[in-house]
Design an enzyme around this catalytic site. Structure first.
Site, PDB file in Angstrom:
ATOM      1  N   CYS A   1      -4.876  -5.276 -10.214  1.00 29.02           N
ATOM      2  CA  CYS A   1      -6.045  -4.520 -10.628  1.00 29.02           C
ATOM      3  C   CYS A   1      -7.279  -5.358 -10.285  1.00 29.02           C
ATOM      4  CB  CYS A   1      -5.983  -4.287 -12.124  1.00 29.02           C
ATOM      5  SG  CYS A   1      -4.392  -3.643 -12.638  1.00 29.02           S
TER       6      CYS A   1
ATOM      7  N   ARG B   1      -8.431  -2.795  -4.916  1.00 27.92           N
ATOM      8  CA  ARG B   1      -7.349  -3.467  -5.635  1.00 27.92           C
ATOM      9  C   ARG B   1      -6.534  -2.492  -6.488  1.00 27.92           C
ATOM     10  NH1 ARG B   1      -8.270  -8.926  -5.597  1.00 27.92           N
ATOM     11  NH2 ARG B   1      -6.801  -9.162  -7.282  1.00 27.92           N
TER      12      ARG B   1
ATOM     13  N   TRP C   1      -4.325  -0.610 -10.969  1.00 22.98           N
ATOM     14  CA  TRP C   1      -3.160  -0.219 -10.179  1.00 22.98           C
ATOM     15  C   TRP C   1      -2.000  -0.274 -11.151  1.00 22.98           C
ATOM     16  CZ3 TRP C   1       1.539  -2.394  -8.582  1.00 22.98           C
ATOM     17  CH2 TRP C   1       2.196  -1.701  -7.555  1.00 22.98           C
TER      18      TRP C   1
ATOM     19  N   ASN D   1      -5.586  -8.346 -15.301  1.00 22.79           N
ATOM     20  CA  ASN D   1      -4.911  -8.130 -14.028  1.00 22.79           C
ATOM     21  C   ASN D   1      -3.693  -9.045 -14.008  1.00 22.79           C
ATOM     22  OD1 ASN D   1      -4.121  -7.884 -11.346  1.00 22.79           O
ATOM     23  ND2 ASN D   1      -5.630  -9.373 -10.634  1.00 22.79           N
ATOM     24  N   GLY D   2      -2.509  -8.484 -13.856  1.00 19.87           N
ATOM     25  CA  GLY D   2      -1.292  -9.305 -13.847  1.00 19.87           C
ATOM     26  C   GLY D   2      -0.196  -8.589 -14.613  1.00 19.87           C
TER      27      GLY D   2
ATOM     28  N   GLU E   1       5.587  -2.335  12.498  1.00 21.52           N
ATOM     29  CA  GLU E   1       4.208  -2.167  12.037  1.00 21.52           C
ATOM     30  C   GLU E   1       3.745  -0.721  12.246  1.00 21.52           C
ATOM     31  OE1 GLU E   1       2.357  -3.831  10.211  1.00 21.52           O
ATOM     32  OE2 GLU E   1       0.317  -3.175  10.572  1.00 21.52           O
TER      33      GLU E   1
ATOM     34  N   LYS F   1       2.486   1.607   9.177  1.00 20.78           N
ATOM     35  CA  LYS F   1       1.165   2.257   9.169  1.00 20.78           C
ATOM     36  C   LYS F   1       1.324   3.765   8.933  1.00 20.78           C
ATOM     37  CE  LYS F   1      -1.666  -0.951   9.448  1.00 20.78           C
ATOM     38  NZ  LYS F   1      -0.754  -1.577   8.515  1.00 20.78           N
TER      39      LYS F   1
ATOM     40  N   GLU G   1       2.462   4.472   5.212  1.00 21.94           N
ATOM     41  CA  GLU G   1       1.493   4.248   4.131  1.00 21.94           C
ATOM     42  C   GLU G   1       0.288   5.172   4.233  1.00 21.94           C
ATOM     43  OE1 GLU G   1      -0.307   0.339   3.857  1.00 21.94           O
ATOM     44  OE2 GLU G   1      -0.379   0.118   6.024  1.00 21.94           O
TER      45      GLU G   1
ATOM     46  N   HIS H   1      24.264   1.229  16.737  1.00 23.34           N
ATOM     47  CA  HIS H   1      25.201   0.721  15.722  1.00 23.34           C
ATOM     48  C   HIS H   1      25.115   1.515  14.420  1.00 23.34           C
ATOM     49  CE1 HIS H   1      26.347  -2.610  18.260  1.00 23.34           C
ATOM     50  NE2 HIS H   1      25.064  -2.802  18.533  1.00 23.34           N
TER      51      HIS H   1
ATOM     52  N   LYS I   1      -4.907  -2.896  -2.137  1.00 21.90           N
ATOM     53  CA  LYS I   1      -5.130  -3.837  -1.037  1.00 21.90           C
ATOM     54  C   LYS I   1      -4.525  -5.205  -1.332  1.00 21.90           C
ATOM     55  CE  LYS I   1      -7.130  -5.130   2.827  1.00 21.90           C
ATOM     56  NZ  LYS I   1      -6.468  -4.636   4.048  1.00 21.90           N
TER      57      LYS I   1
HETATM   58  C1  AGP Z   1      -0.354  -3.143   5.192  1.00 19.92           C
HETATM   59  O1  AGP Z   1      -1.217  -2.234   5.761  1.00 19.92           O
HETATM   60  C2  AGP Z   1      -0.658  -3.491   3.778  1.00 19.92           C
HETATM   61  N1  AGP Z   1      -2.005  -3.764   3.545  1.00 19.92           N
HETATM   62  C3  AGP Z   1       0.308  -4.535   3.174  1.00 19.92           C
HETATM   63  O2  AGP Z   1       1.571  -4.388   3.739  1.00 19.92           O
HETATM   64  C4  AGP Z   1      -0.134  -6.006   3.279  1.00 19.92           C
HETATM   65  O3  AGP Z   1      -0.015  -6.467   4.594  1.00 19.92           O
HETATM   66  C5  AGP Z   1       0.717  -6.823   2.313  1.00 19.92           C
HETATM   67  O4  AGP Z   1       0.542  -6.353   1.005  1.00 19.92           O
HETATM   68  C6  AGP Z   1       0.392  -8.302   2.372  1.00 19.92           C
HETATM   69  O5  AGP Z   1      -0.910  -8.590   1.952  1.00 19.92           O
HETATM   70  P1  AGP Z   1      -1.575  -9.989   2.270  1.00 19.92           P
HETATM   71  O6  AGP Z   1      -1.651 -10.132   3.740  1.00 19.92           O
HETATM   72  O7  AGP Z   1      -2.930  -9.944   1.606  1.00 19.92           O
HETATM   73  O8  AGP Z   1      -0.691 -11.047   1.660  1.00 19.92           O
END
Ligand code: AGP
Length: 618
Positions: free
Chosen positions: A2, A27, A80, A106-107, A491, A495, A498, A514, A613
């Site tokens: 958060c 966040r 979050w 936050n935590g 990747e 993308k 998400e 396989h 994020k």
């Molecule tokens: C990908 O688009 C996401 N933002 C997520 O997978 C991100 O790369 C991951 O949470 C790691 O975050 P960081 O690089 O801040 O450690």
């Protein structure tokens, strides 16, 4: 993960909190809330909470006329959800039974269930499903037993009983100028002016108000009063954290006319790659890293490399494995941080552990790196955030210079991470003598062409949108690649998942036969990374396998490659580059594809559902 914020001593407390929360929204945006203290001792505190994030909170605050006038102390939170669904009742701040104390967190409080049982037995009334609320009631209880210790004493005693991670801020109407803050693992920064003291989960939330910051370390408690901050450890010893001045540009975090942060940040990728490359080559031919506290002799003695990271950062690490093994001839293991930490990895002082993290705060990676240090391994961090928790604890740091990334999906920082890791691979190779300095220089010079190639790939955004439009009705996608094309496929799938919420999975192309090929049927959309590498023919054989089972094939191909085009139903064109650098270019059309697909489905690309994020919970 958060976001928290607080200020004391200001004049427009509500505005400062709302503006800071809007900047912290990346966040988490499940719900938001704030609480402010009255200007006089003992009056009731005022709280507003909204289930739909900071915009609804702002509307709510504007509609309400009962906010206390002249308040100069307040705290806020954007959530979050972990414990308890997103709802107003679970939104922070949480209050105690008296309604005089408010707290944001936050935590995760891991022992919240046993603490809440104890509180209920003692007669406390808990209103939410969160792990956080116990903190407010425990502090209330301590204040009742030892009022002479004040709010800070009560927080100190409470935190001794807590297991888990936290960044908290607490206010009490009995001490109207005071915010008590504390931290364990979850990030917390504090800002200071002559008349104000403030705190937040990150520095940009407070930029515009101050440029002078102090960082709170684990198990420290801060007392913030107008114009002053006092920091002590959990056992009460006073510490004087250094005051740091930041020179970031707040404008860098605005949209600059783009419809969303993601498109702005994708278009900043050439600059992010160029900046990360800038000045890395010193006149004597060596490579310049930031904050290197590992000697070249120590690097020469390294016999194994571990890379730990999550999400897109993990994919960047996977791409780097190929470069480090090829150039530096070092064995590289790569692991997802949350797995690495608990699997008893074999490490010693000759192991180099590379943590890759945009934020430098992801708790899985932070704890994995702490585990590595426990085994005396050398820790090197690749991060985009100066002075983040990981960079402060590392033996060496290589910063990606991508500028602030606000969009939840990593784009420019991902490309900058691959760039930084390739630079590191060259540095290791040169230091260990597996590449001559002139060879490392040739590769670095070749990297100089990457920003233009990324720009060229971005210029094809309209063509990519046409392809996305053609396949917008497909419910699922398979991504394939070989060698460095495999992490590019992973990747691309991440993308798409998400941003568009469509089922997408990436596979090594050679692995499909396989098992996974069983899901391929007429109409399945397969996206393959088919740029020219030494495995191109094998990749095309795998493409033929899915085509012969009726799949529709979209291929990432090098400009002018008609042979590849003939095998594809649609092509995403990219300029050709050295195989080990190709992920930096080849991933761009897949980002654009996911972006277009999300927009075609009418989704918010900057705030995908269920995500945040920065992930500061395990
Ligand atoms: C990908 O688009 C996401 N933002 C997520 O997978 C991100 O790369 C991951 O949470 C790691 O975050 P960081 O690089 O801040 O450690």
């Amino acid at each position: 993960m958060c976001g928290i914020i607080g200020i004391t001593g200001g004049e427009e407390t509500l505005d400062v909190l709302l503006e800071g929360l809007a900047r912290l929204e990346y966040r988490g945006y499940d719900s938001a809330g704030l609480a402010v203290l009255p200007a006089t001792d003992g009056g009731p505190l005022w709280r507003a909470r909204a289930a739909n994030g900071t915009r609804s909170l702002e509307d709510l605050v504007k509609r309400t006329e009962d906010a206390p006038p002249g308040s100069s102390t307040g705290i806020g939170h954007t959530r979050w959800a972990t414990h308890g669904r997103p709802s107003e009742a679970n939104a922070h701040p949480h209050v105690d039974c008296t309604g005089q104390l408010a707290l944001v967190h936050n935590g995760i409080i891991e022992n919240h269930l046993e603490l809440s049982d104890e509180l209920v037995l003692a007669g406390h009334h808990l209103e939410s499903d969160t792990d956080t609320e116990v903190l407010a009631h425990l502090i209330e209880s301590e204040l009742g037993t030892h009022p002479e210790a004040g709010l800070v004493g009560a927080v100190r005693e409470t935190l001794r009983r807590v297991r888990g991670y936290f960044a908290i801020a607490v206010i009490h109407s009995g001490e109207p100028d005071l915010i008590v803050a504390a931290r364990r693992v979850s990030p917390l920064v504090m800002g200071l002016t002559e008349t104000e003291a403030m705190l937040a989960s990150d520095i940009p939330a407070l930029l515009g108000r101050t440029r002078s910051f102090l960082l709170l370390e684990d198990d420290q408690i801060a007392e913030l009063r107008p114009g002053s901050i006092r920091v002590t450890t959990l056992d009460g010893t006073e510490v004087i954290p250094p005051l740091r001045t930041v020179d970031y540009d707040l404008d860098a975090a605005r949209k600059d006319g783009y419809p969303d942060y993601m498109s702005k940040e994708m278009h900043e990728q050439p600059m992010a790659v160029a900046n990360t490359l800038l000045d890395r080559l010193l006149p004597d031919g060596t490579l310049a890293l930031d904050e290197v506290r590992i000697s070249d002799d120590e690097l020469r003695s390294i016999d194994k490399v571990f890379i730990v990271a999550c999400g897109s950062s993990y994919h960047a690490g996977l791409m780097a494995k190929y470069a480090i093994e090829h150039w530096a001839r070092l064995p590289v293991e790569i692991d997802i941080s949350s797995e690495f930490r608990y699997r008893d990895p074999v490490l010693d002082s000759r192991t180099l552990v590379i943590g890759v993290s945009q934020s430098g705060e992801t708790v899985d990676t932070l704890q994995a790196l702490r585990e590595a240090r426990r085994w005396n391994a050398k820790v090197l961090v690749i991060s985009n955030v100066v002075d983040s928790s990981m960079t402060r604890e590392a033996d060496a740091v290589l910063y990606t210079r991508a500028g602030p990334e606000i969009g939840v999906a990593s784009t420019k920082t991902h490309l900058a991470q691959i760039t930084a890791l390739e630079i590191l691979a060259l540095y290791l190779a040169q230091t260990r003598g597996t590449l001559y300095p002139h060879e490392a220089r040739e590769f670095l010079d070749a990297m100089g062409a990457l920003p233009d190639k990324v720009e060229t790939a971005l210029e094809r955004a309209a063509d990519v949108e046409v392809v996305a439009t053609a396949y917008r009705a497909s419910p699922s996608f398979i991504f394939l690649g070989r060698h460095v094309g495999y992490p590019v496929a992973l990747e691309g799938a991440l993308k798409l998942k998400e941003l568009s919420y469509l089922w997408a999975e990436g596979f090594p192309a050679g692995e499909l036969k396989h098992g996974p090929i069983a899901v391929v049927e007429p109409g399945t959309v397969v996206i393959g990374v088919a740029t020219r590498t030494h495995l191109w023919e094998k990749m095309m054989a795998n493409v033929a396998e899915v085509k012969s089972r009726g799949a529709t094939v979209v291929l990432v191909a090098n400009d002018g490659d008609e042979e590849t085009e003939r095998q594809a139903d649609a092509v995403l064109w990219v300029p050709e580059t050295h195989q080990l650098f190709s992920p930096i270019v080849d991933v761009v059309p897949l980002q654009l594809f996911a972006y277009s697909m999300a927009r075609l489905h009418g989704l918010d690309v900057d705030r995908p559902r269920n995500l945040a994020k920065v992930v500061t919970v395990e």
